[in-house]
Design a protein around this motif. Sequence first.
Motif, PDB file in Angstrom:
ATOM      1  N   GLN A  53      -6.396 -29.303 -14.698  1.00  0.00           N
ATOM      2  CA  GLN A  53      -5.839 -29.495 -13.353  1.00  0.00           C
ATOM      3  C   GLN A  53      -6.504 -28.557 -12.360  1.00  0.00           C
ATOM      4  O   GLN A  53      -6.850 -28.959 -11.260  1.00  0.00           O
ATOM      5  N   LYS A  56      -9.994 -29.798 -11.695  1.00  0.00           N
ATOM      6  CA  LYS A  56      -9.935 -30.999 -10.851  1.00  0.00           C
ATOM      7  C   LYS A  56      -9.699 -30.607  -9.399  1.00  0.00           C
ATOM      8  O   LYS A  56     -10.329 -31.143  -8.494  1.00  0.00           O
ATOM      9  N   THR A  57      -8.821 -29.645  -9.163  1.00  0.00           N
ATOM     10  CA  THR A  57      -8.529 -29.195  -7.797  1.00  0.00           C
ATOM     11  C   THR A  57      -9.767 -28.584  -7.159  1.00  0.00           C
ATOM     12  O   THR A  57     -10.091 -28.883  -6.015  1.00  0.00           O
ATOM     13  N   LEU A  60     -12.315 -31.397  -6.444  1.00  0.00           N
ATOM     14  CA  LEU A  60     -11.882 -32.197  -5.316  1.00  0.00           C
ATOM     15  C   LEU A  60     -12.084 -31.439  -4.017  1.00  0.00           C
ATOM     16  O   LEU A  60     -12.545 -32.002  -3.026  1.00  0.00           O
ATOM     17  N   GLN A  61     -11.808 -30.155  -4.025  1.00  0.00           N
ATOM     18  CA  GLN A  61     -12.000 -29.324  -2.843  1.00  0.00           C
ATOM     19  C   GLN A  61     -13.484 -29.290  -2.466  1.00  0.00           C
ATOM     20  O   GLN A  61     -13.840 -29.404  -1.293  1.00  0.00           O
ATOM     21  N   ASP A 108       2.521 -34.485  -2.315  1.00  0.00           N
ATOM     22  CA  ASP A 108       1.298 -33.759  -2.679  1.00  0.00           C
ATOM     23  C   ASP A 108       0.468 -34.532  -3.697  1.00  0.00           C
ATOM     24  O   ASP A 108      -0.760 -34.561  -3.615  1.00  0.00           O
ATOM     25  N   GLU A 109       1.134 -35.199  -4.645  1.00  0.00           N
ATOM     26  CA  GLU A 109       0.415 -36.035  -5.613  1.00  0.00           C
ATOM     27  C   GLU A 109      -0.258 -37.203  -4.901  1.00  0.00           C
ATOM     28  O   GLU A 109      -1.421 -37.514  -5.151  1.00  0.00           O
ATOM     29  N   HIS A 111      -1.120 -37.466  -1.747  1.00  0.00           N
ATOM     30  CA  HIS A 111      -2.201 -36.992  -0.879  1.00  0.00           C
ATOM     31  C   HIS A 111      -3.490 -36.824  -1.675  1.00  0.00           C
ATOM     32  O   HIS A 111      -4.546 -37.323  -1.289  1.00  0.00           O
ATOM     33  N   ASP A 112      -3.404 -36.120  -2.800  1.00  0.00           N
ATOM     34  CA  ASP A 112      -4.592 -35.882  -3.619  1.00  0.00           C
ATOM     35  C   ASP A 112      -5.167 -37.179  -4.178  1.00  0.00           C
ATOM     36  O   ASP A 112      -6.383 -37.386  -4.167  1.00  0.00           O
ATOM     37  N   GLU A 116      -8.838 -38.788  -3.223  1.00  0.00           N
ATOM     38  CA  GLU A 116      -9.797 -39.071  -4.295  1.00  0.00           C
ATOM     39  C   GLU A 116     -10.196 -40.550  -4.296  1.00  0.00           C
ATOM     40  O   GLU A 116     -11.375 -40.895  -4.416  1.00  0.00           O
ATOM     41  N   TRP A 152      -1.859 -38.316   7.652  1.00  0.00           N
ATOM     42  CA  TRP A 152      -2.963 -37.775   6.859  1.00  0.00           C
ATOM     43  C   TRP A 152      -4.306 -38.310   7.341  1.00  0.00           C
ATOM     44  O   TRP A 152      -5.305 -37.604   7.313  1.00  0.00           O
ATOM     45  N   GLU A 157     -10.007 -34.023   6.450  1.00  0.00           N
ATOM     46  CA  GLU A 157     -10.535 -34.488   5.166  1.00  0.00           C
ATOM     47  C   GLU A 157     -10.565 -36.012   5.053  1.00  0.00           C
ATOM     48  O   GLU A 157     -11.340 -36.566   4.285  1.00  0.00           O
TER      49      GLU A 157
END
Length: 189
Positions: A53, A56-57, A60-61, A108-109, A111-112, A116, A152, A157
């Motif tokens: 995790q 992955k963060t 992704l960043q 938050d899930e 959004h990510d 992606e 968003w 982003e």
Amino acid sequence: MKDRKLSNDERMLWGKVAKSARALPGRLKEILASEEEMAAKLAIEEQAAVVRQDTKTVELQAIVEAPAANLKRPAGRHHPLEKPTQRKLAKGRLPIEARLDLHGLYQDEAHDLLLEFLLRAHDRGLRHVLVITGKGSSMGSEGALRRAVPLWFSKAEFRFLISSYEWAARHHGGDGAMYVRLSRGRPGA
């Protein structure tokens, strides 16, 4: 069948059954050793999941920051989808190239996952996608994701990924889904 791993529910059930049973004489040491081994494996799996995790963060960043720095970003607001394009999408004359359903996710899930999904779709050169937010389940209340997703889209982003968006036709989810047109420029191109 030996390689099959137990789910968390199955492990809990097995633990309850195992606690209610008595070991055969001489087998208690084997059982305790087996339980310790299972606990160690579970701890290692949990630690690996945390590391995955975190990785992955970070990835992704990096994906978000690199293309965003290299591309010219449009102003803060997106234009609405043109009516002819919206009609073609609704009638199926213009293909929806990918779909993402965010039902049941925390913000938050969602959004990510949305970021992606849009990055991958943009990178593949897709043009029109459907994002399903849901309408919300409370009486008289809009869904949290239904309210959040358009907000968003105006964030840095997302801004360079999206050309326009509009609420979908009824058979595609109506007010609980959006047609999203991705911008043409590819990150890094």
